[in-house]
Design an enzyme around this catalytic site. Structure first.
Site, PDB file in Angstrom:
ATOM      1  N   HIS A   1       4.048  -3.176  -3.679  1.00  0.00           N
ATOM      2  CA  HIS A   1       3.648  -2.024  -2.859  1.00  0.00           C
ATOM      3  C   HIS A   1       4.331  -2.090  -1.507  1.00  0.00           C
ATOM      4  CE1 HIS A   1       0.752  -5.095  -1.642  1.00  0.00           C
ATOM      5  NE2 HIS A   1       0.326  -4.345  -0.639  1.00  0.00           N
TER       6      HIS A   1
ATOM      7  N   HIS B   1       3.400  -2.319   1.718  1.00  0.00           N
ATOM      8  CA  HIS B   1       2.925  -2.972   2.946  1.00  0.00           C
ATOM      9  C   HIS B   1       3.932  -4.004   3.464  1.00  0.00           C
ATOM     10  CE1 HIS B   1      -1.566  -1.871   2.185  1.00  0.00           C
ATOM     11  NE2 HIS B   1      -0.923  -0.945   2.868  1.00  0.00           N
TER      12      HIS B   1
ATOM     13  N   ASP C   1       3.699  -6.886   4.716  1.00  0.00           N
ATOM     14  CA  ASP C   1       3.599  -8.294   4.299  1.00  0.00           C
ATOM     15  C   ASP C   1       4.055  -8.507   2.854  1.00  0.00           C
ATOM     16  OD1 ASP C   1       1.239  -6.831   3.601  1.00  0.00           O
ATOM     17  OD2 ASP C   1       0.194  -8.707   3.196  1.00  0.00           O
ATOM     18  N   HIS C   2       4.623  -7.465   2.232  1.00  0.00           N
ATOM     19  CA  HIS C   2       5.167  -7.586   0.870  1.00  0.00           C
ATOM     20  C   HIS C   2       6.635  -7.157   0.782  1.00  0.00           C
ATOM     21  CE1 HIS C   2       1.151  -8.393  -0.929  1.00  0.00           C
ATOM     22  NE2 HIS C   2       0.813  -7.852   0.228  1.00  0.00           N
TER      23      HIS C   2
ATOM     24  N   HIS D   1      -5.362   0.262  -3.737  1.00  0.00           N
ATOM     25  CA  HIS D   1      -5.018  -0.410  -2.475  1.00  0.00           C
ATOM     26  C   HIS D   1      -4.004   0.455  -1.718  1.00  0.00           C
ATOM     27  CE1 HIS D   1      -4.246  -3.763   0.252  1.00  0.00           C
ATOM     28  NE2 HIS D   1      -2.954  -3.664   0.005  1.00  0.00           N
TER      29      HIS D   1
ATOM     30  N   ASP E   1      -1.640  -6.848  -4.330  1.00  0.00           N
ATOM     31  CA  ASP E   1      -2.933  -6.782  -3.636  1.00  0.00           C
ATOM     32  C   ASP E   1      -3.943  -5.958  -4.432  1.00  0.00           C
ATOM     33  OD1 ASP E   1      -1.760  -8.265  -1.698  1.00  0.00           O
ATOM     34  OD2 ASP E   1      -1.854  -6.758  -0.117  1.00  0.00           O
TER      35      ASP E   1
ATOM     36  N   HIS F   1      -1.957 -12.919  -2.251  1.00  0.00           N
ATOM     37  CA  HIS F   1      -2.537 -13.666  -1.121  1.00  0.00           C
ATOM     38  C   HIS F   1      -3.362 -14.859  -1.568  1.00  0.00           C
ATOM     39  CE1 HIS F   1      -1.748 -10.820   2.238  1.00  0.00           C
ATOM     40  NE2 HIS F   1      -1.749  -9.910   1.271  1.00  0.00           N
TER      41      HIS F   1
END
Ligand code: ZN
Ligand code: FE
Length: 252
Positions: A53, A55, A57-58, A111, A130, A168
């Site tokens: 996805h 975001h 942090d990905h 999400h 996530d 995570h």
């Protein structure tokens, strides 16, 4: 298929996939350039970047990695405007090859609107980003609770011995939440011991297996009479129980 776990940022996991026959190197959700590069450099190449996805942090290392290794970036078609450097657009149920490996795209919105999971059927390995965590699930940011519930059910229907690699290391706090509302679950108590062992020796609690998650992850157990009773939702539907649990976890 060899998978190397790359801890990134404070609690993210990126995953390097090495397919030996064709020496194809791929990475799932590269969040941090330096940490990923260190592992990639051992192979001196990076063929594919897979994003679950959009975001940061990905996808944080997408562009730097693409620039350095001329990698192709694969992501959800519905997030083509939000995934930096995307080259190959993936649709629900599409089959895609990376070297000799083949994965299926599972569309799992909730999400985010365009979230996807990667399922390697032959190897029985799923990268769930996530959406499904060990003992938990992602927050519902862009979709509805019902969408997230349906997405989790898609993953729940994969073969039980599927290994789950998620985005995570949230397992400890997820465990505490599960214990609070599913205290009589004996599988959960067993899993707790295993988790504590791993965390005490600084090991990732990942991968989990789907079978274990179905027995211990409260978000996959919304039809359990004991949990429904604890929540005071004896006569509620599964999706109502899920929504209640998700709200409770948001402020846990
Ligand atoms: Zn996310
Ligand atoms: Fe994340």
């Amino acid at each position: 298929m060899i998978i190397e776990i790359i801890p990134c940022l404070s609690d993210n996991y990126s995953y390097l996939i090495h397919e030996k026959n064709t020496n194809t190197i791929s990475i799932v959700d590269p969040s941090e350039f330096k940490a990923c590069e260190k592992v990639i450099n051992k192979h001196k190449k990076l063929d594919f970047i897979l994003n679950t996805h959009h975001h940061a942090d990905h996808v944080g290392a997408n562009l730097e990695l693409k620039k350095k290794y001329k990698s192709k970036i694969l992501g959800s078609e519905s997030d083509k405007s939000r995934i930096p450097g995307i080259d190959i657009l993936l649709r629900e149920n599409q089959k895609q090859k990376i070297g000799n490996l083949e994965f299926e795209v599972i569309f799992v919105p909730g999400h985010t609107k365009g979230h996807i999971a990667f399922f390697f059927r032959k190897e029985k390995i799923a990268f769930t980003g996530d959406t499904l965590f060990s003992l938990g699930c992602g927050r519902v940011f862009e979709g509805t609770h019902e969408e997230m519930f349906n997405s989790l059910n898609k993953i729940k229907n994969l073969p039980p011995d599927t290994k789950i690699y998620c985005g995570h290391e949230y397992t400890k706090s997820n465990l505490n939440f599960c214990l609070a509302y599913d205290s009589k679950n004996t599988f959960l108590k067993e899993k707790k011991i295993d988790i504590q062992k791993k965390l005490n020796s600084n090991q990732p609690t990942i991968p989990s297996t789907l079978d274990q998650e179905i027995k211990t992850n409260i978000f996959l157990r919304c039809n359990d009479p004991e949990i429904k009773h604890t929540l005071g939702l004896k006569d509620s539907s599964e999706v109502e129980v899920f929504s209640k649990l998700r709200d409770l976890k948001d402020s846990f």
